[in-house]
Design an enzyme around this catalytic site. Structure first.
Site, PDB file in Angstrom:
ATOM      1  CG  ASP A  10      -1.778   1.228   1.315  1.00 41.73           C
ATOM      2  OD1 ASP A  10      -2.439   1.533   0.300  1.00 41.73           O
ATOM      3  OD2 ASP A  10      -1.817   1.912   2.356  1.00 41.73           O
ATOM      4  CB  SER A  11       0.176   4.762  -0.723  1.00 42.24           C
ATOM      5  OG  SER A  11      -1.026   4.786   0.030  1.00 42.24           O
ATOM      6  CB  CYS A  73      -2.706   1.092  -2.622  1.00 40.02           C
ATOM      7  SG  CYS A  73      -2.874   2.834  -2.965  1.00 40.02           S
ATOM      8  CD  GLU A 152      -2.395   8.094   7.589  1.00 39.32           C
ATOM      9  OE1 GLU A 152      -1.547   8.916   7.938  1.00 39.32           O
ATOM     10  OE2 GLU A 152      -2.282   7.369   6.581  1.00 39.32           O
ATOM     11  CB  CYS A 184      -9.993   5.093  -0.025  1.00 46.35           C
ATOM     12  SG  CYS A 184      -8.507   5.757   0.764  1.00 46.35           S
ATOM     13  CG  HIS A 186      -6.664   5.716   5.086  1.00 48.58           C
ATOM     14  ND1 HIS A 186      -5.885   5.211   4.059  1.00 48.58           N
ATOM     15  CD2 HIS A 186      -5.797   6.227   5.997  1.00 48.58           C
ATOM     16  CE1 HIS A 186      -4.609   5.438   4.345  1.00 48.58           C
ATOM     17  NE2 HIS A 186      -4.526   6.044   5.509  1.00 48.58           N
TER      18      HIS A 186
HETATM   19  N1  DGL Z   1      -3.973   3.834   0.107  1.00 46.64           N
HETATM   20  C1  DGL Z   1      -4.621   4.872  -0.657  1.00 46.64           C
HETATM   21  C2  DGL Z   1      -5.831   4.274  -1.378  1.00 46.64           C
HETATM   22  O1  DGL Z   1      -6.373   3.255  -1.003  1.00 46.64           O
HETATM   23  C3  DGL Z   1      -5.030   6.033   0.209  1.00 46.64           C
HETATM   24  C4  DGL Z   1      -3.872   6.881   0.702  1.00 46.64           C
HETATM   25  C5  DGL Z   1      -3.114   7.547  -0.419  1.00 46.64           C
HETATM   26  O2  DGL Z   1      -3.600   8.535  -1.021  1.00 46.64           O
HETATM   27  O3  DGL Z   1      -2.028   7.089  -0.736  1.00 46.64           O
HETATM   28  O4  DGL Z   1      -6.262   4.815  -2.362  1.00 46.64           O
END
Ligand code: DGL
Length: 266
Positions: A10-11, A73, A152, A184, A186
């Site tokens: 993931d990012s 992600c 977060e 997403c 989060h």
């Molecule tokens: N992990 C990213 C997503 O699911 C969210 C956070 C980001 O913008 O990197 O799209």
């Protein structure tokens, strides 16, 4: 039979919601998780950049001996998945397809909302995939970038998240969707607030949960399960501060993490 770990990336930290669903569904699997915390967020970056980052991480996970890659992600899944599948000869699963299948299954009125980062919404990956499966589906999409820092911070309920959610979801509320994809990593943390703002009347689709079910069926089909009696561990690797990652991980993951450590992959 295959005891090698599943690679998940993931990012940043949000992909742990997908790991959470994975370990609940497949507790015997070992997971190597890469959070690209040095380069997060991906949500507002260009497609080229997201593809480059995703390739670098996938290469690294394959070098570690992973048997399968899960792109946790949504932003990377929406823009890099096809490229990764064509470049690497290993099963690679994103979160978009599992999410749309669950949404198609859940909707009665064929009106589906999609929430995501700017990048995910810009790509229209969910919309394209939904309309491909069923041409009668109407898709209403909305980027909700502030949901990421709220999750977060652990600020997921109360007046401020509710006001932000009401503002973002204005069009979605009036568009009569009966199903809403939380596109997403989060957003599942804000499920209760989103549900409240939507009047408790929509099906909320959490891509993490549906992805875990797809991973299970692919492992089954390819006979990649570990031997009986194995119990999985989660190994976290991050590209920036381990301390910050560890302090936030508990918000996203119920299971303990073993040996989070820093990696240099770029
Ligand atoms: N992990 C990213 C997503 O699911 C969210 C956070 C980001 O913008 O990197 O799209």
């Amino acid at each position: 039979m295959d005891n090698r770990p599943i690679g998940v990336f993931d990012s940043g930290i949000g992909g742990l919601t997908v790991v959470n669903a994975l370990v609940k569904t497949l507790p015997q699997e070992a997971v190597v998780y890469v959070g690209d915390t040095a380069r997060v967020p991906y949500g507002n970056k260009s497609t080229e950049r997201i593809q480059q980052y995703s390739e670098e991480i996938t290469k690294w996970l394959i070098k570690q001996g992973c048997k399968m890659i899960v792109v946790a992600c949504n932003t990377a899944s929406s823009q890099a998945l096809d490229g990764l599948k064509s470049k690497f000869d290993i099963p690679i699963i994103g979160v978009i397809e599992p999410g749309i299948e669950a949404a198609i299954h859940a909707t009665q009125n064929h009106r589906i909302g999609v929430l995501g980062t700017y990048g995910t919404i810009r790509s229209d990956a969910y919309g394209k995939a939904l309309r491909k499966l069923n041409g009668n589906i109407s898709v209403i999409s909305q980027a909700c970038p502030l949901f990421v820092p709220l999750a977060e911070e652990g600020w997921v309920s109360g007046d401020v998240p509710e006001t932000i959610a009401k503002t973002y979801l204005e069009n979605i509320i009036t568009s009569d969707v009966d199903t809403l994809i939380l596109g997403c990593t989060h957003y599942p943390l804000l499920k209760t607030t989103i549900n409240k703002v939507m009047g408790g009347k929509v099906n909320l689709v959490d891509s993490g949960e549906t992805t875990a079910a797809v991973v299970r069926s692919v492992l089954n089909k390819l006979e990649l399960y570990p031997e009986n009696g194995k119990s999985g561990k989660i190994f976290c690797r991050v590209t920036d501060s381990v301390e910050l990652f560890e302090s936030l991980a508990g918000r996203f993951l119920d299971a303990p993490i073993s040996n989070a450590s820093h990696i240099d992959i770029f």
